[in-house]
Design a protein around this motif. Structure first.
Motif, PDB file in Angstrom:
ATOM      1  N   ALA A 127       1.375 -39.788  40.425  1.00 33.18           N
ATOM      2  CA  ALA A 127       0.447 -38.754  39.564  1.00 33.18           C
ATOM      3  C   ALA A 127      -0.497 -38.180  40.509  1.00 33.18           C
ATOM      4  N   HIS A 128      -0.504 -38.351  41.839  1.00 33.20           N
ATOM      5  CA  HIS A 128      -1.377 -38.100  42.910  1.00 33.20           C
ATOM      6  C   HIS A 128      -0.865 -37.584  44.064  1.00 33.20           C
ATOM      7  N   VAL A 129      -0.055 -36.298  44.309  1.00 27.88           N
ATOM      8  CA  VAL A 129       0.378 -36.185  45.494  1.00 27.88           C
ATOM      9  C   VAL A 129      -0.115 -34.878  46.018  1.00 27.88           C
ATOM     10  N   HIS A 130      -0.050 -34.713  47.556  1.00 27.72           N
ATOM     11  CA  HIS A 130      -0.405 -33.451  48.102  1.00 27.72           C
ATOM     12  C   HIS A 130       0.801 -32.878  48.929  1.00 27.72           C
ATOM     13  N   LEU A 131       1.836 -32.340  48.423  1.00 28.67           N
ATOM     14  CA  LEU A 131       2.713 -31.867  49.117  1.00 28.67           C
ATOM     15  C   LEU A 131       2.332 -30.610  50.127  1.00 28.67           C
ATOM     16  N   GLY A 132       1.318 -29.962  49.861  1.00 29.88           N
ATOM     17  CA  GLY A 132       0.967 -28.813  50.642  1.00 29.88           C
ATOM     18  C   GLY A 132      -0.087 -29.304  51.874  1.00 29.88           C
ATOM     19  N   VAL A 162       4.957 -31.118  38.757  1.00 27.28           N
ATOM     20  CA  VAL A 162       3.678 -30.732  37.909  1.00 27.28           C
ATOM     21  C   VAL A 162       2.574 -30.408  38.854  1.00 27.28           C
ATOM     22  N   SER A 163       2.062 -28.980  38.811  1.00 28.18           N
ATOM     23  CA  SER A 163       1.101 -28.488  39.894  1.00 28.18           C
ATOM     24  C   SER A 163      -0.155 -28.038  39.089  1.00 28.18           C
ATOM     25  N   CYS A 164      -1.227 -28.308  39.792  1.00 28.78           N
ATOM     26  CA  CYS A 164      -2.552 -27.708  39.581  1.00 28.78           C
ATOM     27  C   CYS A 164      -3.108 -26.484  40.232  1.00 28.78           C
ATOM     28  N   THR A 206      -1.877 -32.825  42.980  1.00 33.95           N
ATOM     29  CA  THR A 206      -3.336 -32.212  42.807  1.00 33.95           C
ATOM     30  C   THR A 206      -3.979 -31.691  43.535  1.00 33.95           C
ATOM     31  N   GLY A 207      -3.344 -30.628  44.177  1.00 36.05           N
ATOM     32  CA  GLY A 207      -3.855 -29.684  45.146  1.00 36.05           C
ATOM     33  C   GLY A 207      -3.170 -29.494  46.551  1.00 36.05           C
ATOM     34  N   GLY A 208      -2.853 -28.395  46.604  1.00 37.98           N
ATOM     35  CA  GLY A 208      -2.335 -27.989  48.005  1.00 37.98           C
ATOM     36  C   GLY A 208      -0.982 -26.998  48.124  1.00 37.98           C
ATOM     37  N   ILE A 209      -0.202 -26.955  47.137  1.00 40.69           N
ATOM     38  CA  ILE A 209       1.122 -26.208  46.945  1.00 40.69           C
ATOM     39  C   ILE A 209       0.404 -25.117  46.256  1.00 40.69           C
ATOM     40  N   ASP A 210       1.361 -23.932  46.518  1.00 37.37           N
ATOM     41  CA  ASP A 210       1.332 -22.668  45.591  1.00 37.37           C
ATOM     42  C   ASP A 210       2.583 -22.540  44.647  1.00 37.37           C
ATOM     43  N   GLY A 211       2.531 -21.786  43.868  1.00 37.85           N
ATOM     44  CA  GLY A 211       3.403 -21.731  42.912  1.00 37.85           C
ATOM     45  C   GLY A 211       4.835 -21.673  43.399  1.00 37.85           C
ATOM     46  N   GLY A 212       5.002 -21.204  44.325  1.00 39.39           N
ATOM     47  CA  GLY A 212       6.482 -20.942  45.073  1.00 39.39           C
ATOM     48  C   GLY A 212       7.076 -22.311  45.364  1.00 39.39           C
ATOM     49  N   ALA A 267      -0.266 -22.658  37.933  1.00 40.12           N
ATOM     50  CA  ALA A 267      -0.699 -24.089  37.529  1.00 40.12           C
ATOM     51  C   ALA A 267      -0.467 -24.243  36.092  1.00 40.12           C
ATOM     52  N   SER A 268      -0.358 -25.611  35.806  1.00 38.93           N
ATOM     53  CA  SER A 268      -0.214 -26.126  34.505  1.00 38.93           C
ATOM     54  C   SER A 268      -0.952 -27.132  33.981  1.00 38.93           C
ATOM     55  N   PHE A 269      -1.992 -27.335  35.046  1.00 40.45           N
ATOM     56  CA  PHE A 269      -3.435 -28.198  34.634  1.00 40.45           C
ATOM     57  C   PHE A 269      -4.371 -27.733  35.821  1.00 40.45           C
ATOM     58  N   LEU A 270      -5.431 -28.321  35.515  1.00 38.03           N
ATOM     59  CA  LEU A 270      -6.574 -28.081  36.413  1.00 38.03           C
ATOM     60  C   LEU A 270      -7.040 -29.180  36.984  1.00 38.03           C
ATOM     61  N   LYS A 271      -7.612 -29.157  38.371  1.00 35.47           N
ATOM     62  CA  LYS A 271      -7.947 -30.517  39.211  1.00 35.47           C
ATOM     63  C   LYS A 271      -9.549 -29.972  39.545  1.00 35.47           C
ATOM     64  N   LEU A 272     -10.700 -30.547  39.416  1.00 35.75           N
ATOM     65  CA  LEU A 272     -11.904 -30.069  39.992  1.00 35.75           C
ATOM     66  C   LEU A 272     -12.461 -31.230  40.786  1.00 35.75           C
ATOM     67  N   CYS A 273     -13.116 -30.822  41.904  1.00 36.46           N
ATOM     68  CA  CYS A 273     -13.713 -32.030  42.652  1.00 36.46           C
ATOM     69  C   CYS A 273     -15.117 -31.984  42.443  1.00 36.46           C
ATOM     70  N   VAL A 274     -15.433 -33.228  41.645  1.00 35.66           N
ATOM     71  CA  VAL A 274     -17.105 -33.313  41.005  1.00 35.66           C
ATOM     72  C   VAL A 274     -17.635 -34.335  41.643  1.00 35.66           C
ATOM     73  N   THR A 275     -17.355 -35.007  42.926  1.00 33.65           N
ATOM     74  CA  THR A 275     -18.119 -35.774  43.823  1.00 33.65           C
ATOM     75  C   THR A 275     -17.418 -35.271  45.449  1.00 33.65           C
ATOM     76  N   GLY A 276     -18.146 -35.913  46.283  1.00 33.28           N
ATOM     77  CA  GLY A 276     -17.589 -35.653  47.640  1.00 33.28           C
ATOM     78  C   GLY A 276     -16.596 -36.707  47.655  1.00 33.28           C
ATOM     79  N   GLY A 277     -15.974 -36.667  48.909  1.00 35.40           N
ATOM     80  CA  GLY A 277     -14.845 -37.374  49.191  1.00 35.40           C
ATOM     81  C   GLY A 277     -14.715 -38.172  50.478  1.00 35.40           C
TER      82      GLY A 277
END
Length: 407
Positions: free
Chosen positions: A58-63, A125-127, A103-109, A183-193
């Motif tokens: 449920a949390h990958v970054h293919l991009g 499934v991508s944001c 959860t962030g990094g790829i574009d729809g293509g 995108a089929s859902f949204l992800k926001l960064c609401v704290t630092g990382g």
């Protein structure tokens, strides 16, 4: 292979029920029955193997499949970035993951290319791009680089890590653009990382009112917002604004967990990335300073997991792996099994994740569900390290199609 039966395997169906020795019948991409083997269709002999549903991360970054710092300093070509992305997608499938939530990094293509079968990979499934505040987590440009040049790091159709917003109106424009791009859902960064520029884990980012704009736009499209959040103030802001899921939750405390449970907000902890960055940040293309930022994070995240369980929060599973070394994605289950039972880790990676990402047709081996199946060499409920080695996933079936077979 339109109709077949898998016989001889010990079936762990993903629901948490005890394993059973039953045949699994598949037709036209779906499971049609469980029970005694019959004569219809081809028989796949799985004697001595353990069957689970296809795993879900449920949390990958293919991009982010290339070395991170070189990727965002124009030292890697688009061709190489694409090669790395598609290699990671194939490796995910080979590790038994038939579905991922990016959860962030790829574009729809990328999503389209995999869905059309032009590239091997899991169901995605991508944001789209992550939504970030100006100067916040998710920005990796040089200090001297004006924010408006950040989008020049995007490769249309391939990768787009994040979009920057300085206020609610800019955020609304950006999320609408993300949805336009698939995108089929949204992800926001609401704290630092941990893997950030100048932000700290203790920073909060975006106001409640700003987060609520994204929630409103997502709700208008029948979908949801998840948030990258490590500290409690950021988590509470997101929950108050209507977010439905929290990624990481490293410092989650009891009152905040109780609030999440009361509002039906899920948690997706991410242990594998912490282990990887502690041991070898260079493998992800990051410098040694990351070790200091991640120090103690695993212990705190383990505490957060316990707090969330006690509060009754729905808890999924995500690896958050970054860089080119993403082939052992199943390590996330092995790490979770050290903190819970192997069965609980498996259910998190199947049934619960399917619920969190909004794909109820996968995640459980039951009639009517999509035939996403993995046959493992051994019993991962007795030795969860089996999940960590892709070579142990000897047969992978996705929507009724055999996509890997090492028998």
């Amino acid at each position: 292979m339109g109709r077949f039966q898998v016989v001889g395997a010990t079936v762990v169906d993903g629901s948490g029920r005890d394993p059973a020795d039953v045949a699994v019948a598949v037709e036209d991409g779906r499971i049609t029955g469980l029970g005694a083997s019959g004569s219809d269709g081809e028989r796949l002999d799985a004697g001595g193997l353990t069957m689970t549903p296809g795993l879900i991360d449920a949390h990958v970054h293919l991009g982010l499949s290339s070395l991170i710092q070189p990727q965002f300093s124009f030292r890697i070509s688009a061709a190489e970035i694409a090669a790395d992305i598609f290699a990671t997608a194939g490796a995910a499938l080979d590790a038994g993951f038939t579905t991922v939530r990016d959860t962030g990094g790829i574009d729809g293509g990328v999503v389209t290319a995999i869905a059309k079968g032009k590239v091997r990979g899991p169901r995605v499934v991508s944001c789209g791009p992550v939504q970030c505040q100006t100067g916040g987590h998710g920005y990796y440009g040089a200090e001297w680089e004006p924010t408006e040049l950040w989008s020049s790091h995007h490769v249309p159709g391939l990768c787009a890590l994040s979009m920057m917003a300085g206020n609610a109106d800019e955020l609304r424009r950006n999320v609408r653009e993300a949805f336009r791009r698939g995108a089929s859902f949204l992800k926001l960064c609401v704290t630092g990382g941990v893997v950030g520029g100048k932000d700290r884990l203790t920073d909060t980012q975006f106001t409640v009112e700003e987060i609520a704009v994204a929630v409103q736009e997502a709700a208008a499209r029948g979908t949801y917002v998840t948030v990258h959040a490590h500290n409690n103030e950021g988590i509470r802001n997101a929950v108050e604004a209507g977010a439905r899921c929290v990624e990481h939750g490293t410092d989650l405390d009891e009152p905040t967990a109780a609030l999440m449970a009361a509002r039906g907000v899920a948690l997706v902890p991410t242990f594998a990335v912490v282990e990887r960055l502690l041991h070898d940040p260079a493998a992800a293309g990051l410098d040694e300073s990351v070790r200091d930022r991640v120090a103690g994070a695993r212990e705190r995240m383990a505490g957060a997991l316990a707090v969330a369980k006690e509060a009754g929060v729905r808890i999924g599973l995500g690896s958050d792996l970054i860089g080119p070394d993403q082939d052992r994605r199943g390590e996330e289950l092995a790490l979770r099994a050290q903190l819970e039972t192997p069965m609980e880790a498996l259910v998190a990676a199947t049934k619960t994740n399917a619920e969190i990402i909004g794909l109820p047709e996968v995640g459980v081996i039951a009639p009517g569900k999509r035939a996403d199946l993995v046959l493992w060499n051994g019993n991962p409920l007795e030795d969860p390290n089996i999940f960590a080695d892709p070579g142990n996933a000897v047969l992978v079936v996705q929507s009724g199609r055999v996509v890997k077979d090492l028998r």
